[in-house]
Design a protein around this motif. Structure first.
Motif, PDB file in Angstrom:
ATOM      1  N   SER A 282      47.425  34.722  44.505  1.00 43.64           N
ATOM      2  CA  SER A 282      47.900  36.105  44.408  1.00 43.64           C
ATOM      3  C   SER A 282      46.710  37.047  44.343  1.00 43.64           C
ATOM      4  CB  SER A 282      48.757  36.321  43.155  1.00 43.64           C
ATOM      5  OG  SER A 282      50.077  35.906  43.345  1.00 43.64           O
ATOM      6  N   GLU A 283      46.767  38.099  45.124  1.00 42.73           N
ATOM      7  CA  GLU A 283      45.752  39.145  45.016  1.00 42.73           C
ATOM      8  C   GLU A 283      45.995  39.931  43.742  1.00 42.73           C
ATOM      9  OE1 GLU A 283      44.421  43.296  47.260  1.00 42.73           O
ATOM     10  OE2 GLU A 283      45.729  41.855  48.291  1.00 42.73           O
TER      11      GLU A 283
ATOM     12  N   SER B  21      38.105  31.417  35.096  1.00 36.61           N
ATOM     13  CA  SER B  21      38.626  30.229  35.767  1.00 36.61           C
ATOM     14  C   SER B  21      39.851  30.580  36.599  1.00 36.61           C
ATOM     15  CB  SER B  21      38.995  29.169  34.720  1.00 36.61           C
ATOM     16  OG  SER B  21      39.576  28.040  35.327  1.00 36.61           O
ATOM     17  N   GLY B  22      39.833  30.212  37.868  1.00 33.88           N
ATOM     18  CA  GLY B  22      40.955  30.477  38.766  1.00 33.88           C
ATOM     19  C   GLY B  22      40.840  31.760  39.542  1.00 33.88           C
ATOM     20  N   CYS B  23      39.903  32.632  39.172  1.00 39.88           N
ATOM     21  CA  CYS B  23      39.781  33.948  39.821  1.00 39.88           C
ATOM     22  C   CYS B  23      38.519  34.001  40.676  1.00 39.88           C
ATOM     23  CB  CYS B  23      39.755  35.063  38.780  1.00 39.88           C
ATOM     24  SG  CYS B  23      41.301  35.219  37.849  1.00 39.88           S
ATOM     25  N   GLU B  24      38.616  34.729  41.775  1.00 38.64           N
ATOM     26  CA  GLU B  24      37.484  34.913  42.684  1.00 38.64           C
ATOM     27  C   GLU B  24      37.440  36.361  43.142  1.00 38.64           C
ATOM     28  OE1 GLU B  24      36.669  31.580  45.649  1.00 38.64           O
ATOM     29  OE2 GLU B  24      38.811  31.303  45.262  1.00 38.64           O
ATOM     30  N   GLY B  25      36.229  36.829  43.461  1.00 36.37           N
ATOM     31  CA  GLY B  25      36.069  38.149  44.058  1.00 36.37           C
ATOM     32  C   GLY B  25      35.727  39.229  43.055  1.00 36.37           C
ATOM     33  N   PRO B  26      35.341  40.414  43.554  1.00 32.97           N
ATOM     34  CA  PRO B  26      34.984  41.547  42.693  1.00 32.97           C
ATOM     35  C   PRO B  26      36.159  41.991  41.838  1.00 32.97           C
ATOM     36  CG  PRO B  26      34.311  41.924  44.968  1.00 32.97           C
ATOM     37  CD  PRO B  26      35.188  40.724  44.980  1.00 32.97           C
TER      38      PRO B  26
ATOM     39  N   SER C 143      38.356  45.133  43.535  1.00 33.52           N
ATOM     40  CA  SER C 143      39.108  44.916  44.773  1.00 33.52           C
ATOM     41  C   SER C 143      38.834  43.513  45.305  1.00 33.52           C
ATOM     42  CB  SER C 143      38.716  45.955  45.831  1.00 33.52           C
ATOM     43  OG  SER C 143      37.340  45.845  46.158  1.00 33.52           O
ATOM     44  N   ASN C 144      39.771  43.003  46.099  1.00 39.38           N
ATOM     45  CA  ASN C 144      39.650  41.668  46.695  1.00 39.38           C
ATOM     46  C   ASN C 144      39.511  40.573  45.645  1.00 39.38           C
ATOM     47  OD1 ASN C 144      39.694  42.719  49.390  1.00 39.38           O
ATOM     48  ND2 ASN C 144      37.536  43.293  49.143  1.00 39.38           N
ATOM     49  N   ASN C 145      40.034  40.824  44.463  1.00 40.73           N
ATOM     50  CA  ASN C 145      40.048  39.819  43.407  1.00 40.73           C
ATOM     51  C   ASN C 145      41.334  39.014  43.535  1.00 40.73           C
ATOM     52  OD1 ASN C 145      39.419  38.363  41.128  1.00 40.73           O
ATOM     53  ND2 ASN C 145      39.529  40.079  39.709  1.00 40.73           N
TER      54      ASN C 145
ATOM     55  N   PRO D 130      36.306  41.889  29.435  1.00 39.69           N
ATOM     56  CA  PRO D 130      37.214  40.757  29.249  1.00 39.69           C
ATOM     57  C   PRO D 130      37.550  40.050  30.559  1.00 39.69           C
ATOM     58  CG  PRO D 130      38.006  42.733  28.109  1.00 39.69           C
ATOM     59  CD  PRO D 130      36.917  43.149  29.049  1.00 39.69           C
ATOM     60  N   THR D 131      38.344  39.015  30.434  1.00 39.65           N
ATOM     61  CA  THR D 131      38.825  38.202  31.534  1.00 39.65           C
ATOM     62  C   THR D 131      39.371  39.032  32.706  1.00 39.65           C
ATOM     63  OG1 THR D 131      40.574  36.640  32.153  1.00 39.65           O
ATOM     64  CG2 THR D 131      41.000  37.996  30.241  1.00 39.65           C
ATOM     65  N   ASP D 132      39.276  38.486  33.916  1.00 42.00           N
ATOM     66  CA  ASP D 132      39.892  39.118  35.082  1.00 42.00           C
ATOM     67  C   ASP D 132      41.407  39.217  34.929  1.00 42.00           C
ATOM     68  OD1 ASP D 132      37.336  39.036  36.087  1.00 42.00           O
ATOM     69  OD2 ASP D 132      37.887  38.134  38.003  1.00 42.00           O
ATOM     70  N   LEU D 133      41.978  38.428  34.028  1.00 44.41           N
ATOM     71  CA  LEU D 133      43.423  38.431  33.802  1.00 44.41           C
ATOM     72  C   LEU D 133      43.823  39.448  32.738  1.00 44.41           C
ATOM     73  CD1 LEU D 133      43.892  34.568  33.971  1.00 44.41           C
ATOM     74  CD2 LEU D 133      44.393  36.250  35.768  1.00 44.41           C
TER      75      LEU D 133
END
Length: 312
Positions: free
Chosen positions: A288-289, A230-235, A238-240, A129-132
């Motif tokens: 925000s990390e 959308s709006g999220c970057e990185g692995p 970590s470092n997301n 699912p989504t990073d969120l």
């Protein structure tokens, strides 16, 4: 420009407040009259919508949409598997799930903000699912979403919109409140056995606001196949990060979707994007990390940082 209806409880420096403000606009996406959304130019910006959308109208329309969505296929996949509560579908169930939601705009947008076709976890056996998606373990995303929609009240929504947030409910949370981060968890006793207190009105609106963040199958900056949000970057582990804009000019729902798609975490002073931000009425960009727990992968937002503002 009129002063608008101020929503002081929905603060733009907290992802939960930001998502909830998006949710206020989403509530009216299927209506003939739709509010524009913008933010005050304060140290702690809060959301504003057009005058004709007062608190009573927002609350009544939100409750009407929430009651309808309780029976929607988005929140009730009916696969007969654990995914009915987790949204971590078997590969063959992802397309039928998305197709089942396509008849209603808000349903398909929320479903498309949860999972994407051909976007699977590392095992290749479940949807990623989504990073969120911050829940894990016994906290099941769709189960919590249904509980929120079923139990939220008009009073909860009024408190979310007007503030202050009292954190008086024991309903489960989707974990988007920046106050969930452990930096805010200082107490003279171990809080592990205490029930987390939440703001159901903000959580319910924020769930609707999630629909402004579509996901799709792609590759991260390390070249790994994964769900991109959308709006999220990185692995993922970590470092997301999650990055969002604060804008001071009234924006329609379509304009807001464009703004969310265009911001990025770090911008150099000589980039064209700086001129774009100013032209779009963006006053600041915040990041925000996303922190994941070692056990289970529960997510929280770290305190946000301003990564660009109009004085740069």
């Amino acid at each position: 420009m009129t002063d608008g209806t101020h929503l002081p409880g929905l603060e733009g420096n907290n992802p939960l407040g930001f998502f909830a403000a998006l949710g206020v606009q989403v509530v009216f996406d299927e209506e003939e009259q739709r509010p524009r959304l913008w933010w005050t130019n304060d140290i702690v910006p809060h959301a504003v919508v057009d005058d004709e959308f007062d608190t009573e109208k927002i609350v009544n329309s939100t409750m009407s949409l929430i009651r309808r969505m309780l029976d929607s296929p988005t929140l009730n996949p009916s696969t007969g598997t654990k995914a009915d509560n987790t949204a971590k579908f078997d590969p063959e169930h992802i397309r039928p799930y998305l197709e089942s939601t396509k008849d209603v705009d808000i349903d398909v947008r929320l479903a498309s903000a949860l999972v994407a076709e051909r976007s699977l976890d590392g095992s290749g056996k479940k949807a990623k699912p989504t990073d969120l998606y911050f829940t894990a373990g016994k906290m099941n995303f769709l189960e919590i979403a249904r509980d929120l929609m079923e139990q939220v009240t008009c009073d909860h929504l009024v408190e979310a919109i007007n503030g202050p947030w009292r954190y008086s409910s024991t309903m489960s949370s989707l974990l988007w409140d920046v106050a969930d981060d452990r930096i805010y968890a200082l107490a003279p006793i171990n809080p592990a056995n205490d029930k987390k207190l939440t703001n159901p009105g903000a959580e319910a609106l924020a769930l609707l606001g999630l629909s402004r963040h579509p996901v799709f199958a792609g590759r991260d900056n390390r070249g790994r196949d994964r769900t991109l949000t959308s709006g999220c970057e990185g692995p993922w582990r970590s470092n997301n990060t999650y990055t969002w804009p604060i804008w001071t000019q009234p924006a329609s729902g379509q304009a807001v979707r464009s703004l969310l798609a265009q911001v990025k975490g770090k911008v150099s002073a000589n980039e064209n994007r700086v001129a774009w931000y100013r032209g779009w009425g963006v006053s600041m960009v915040m990041t925000s990390e996303i922190q994941r727990s070692d056990q289970g992968g529960y997510g929280t937002f770290r305190p946000p940082q301003i990564t660009w503002n109009e004085s740069n």
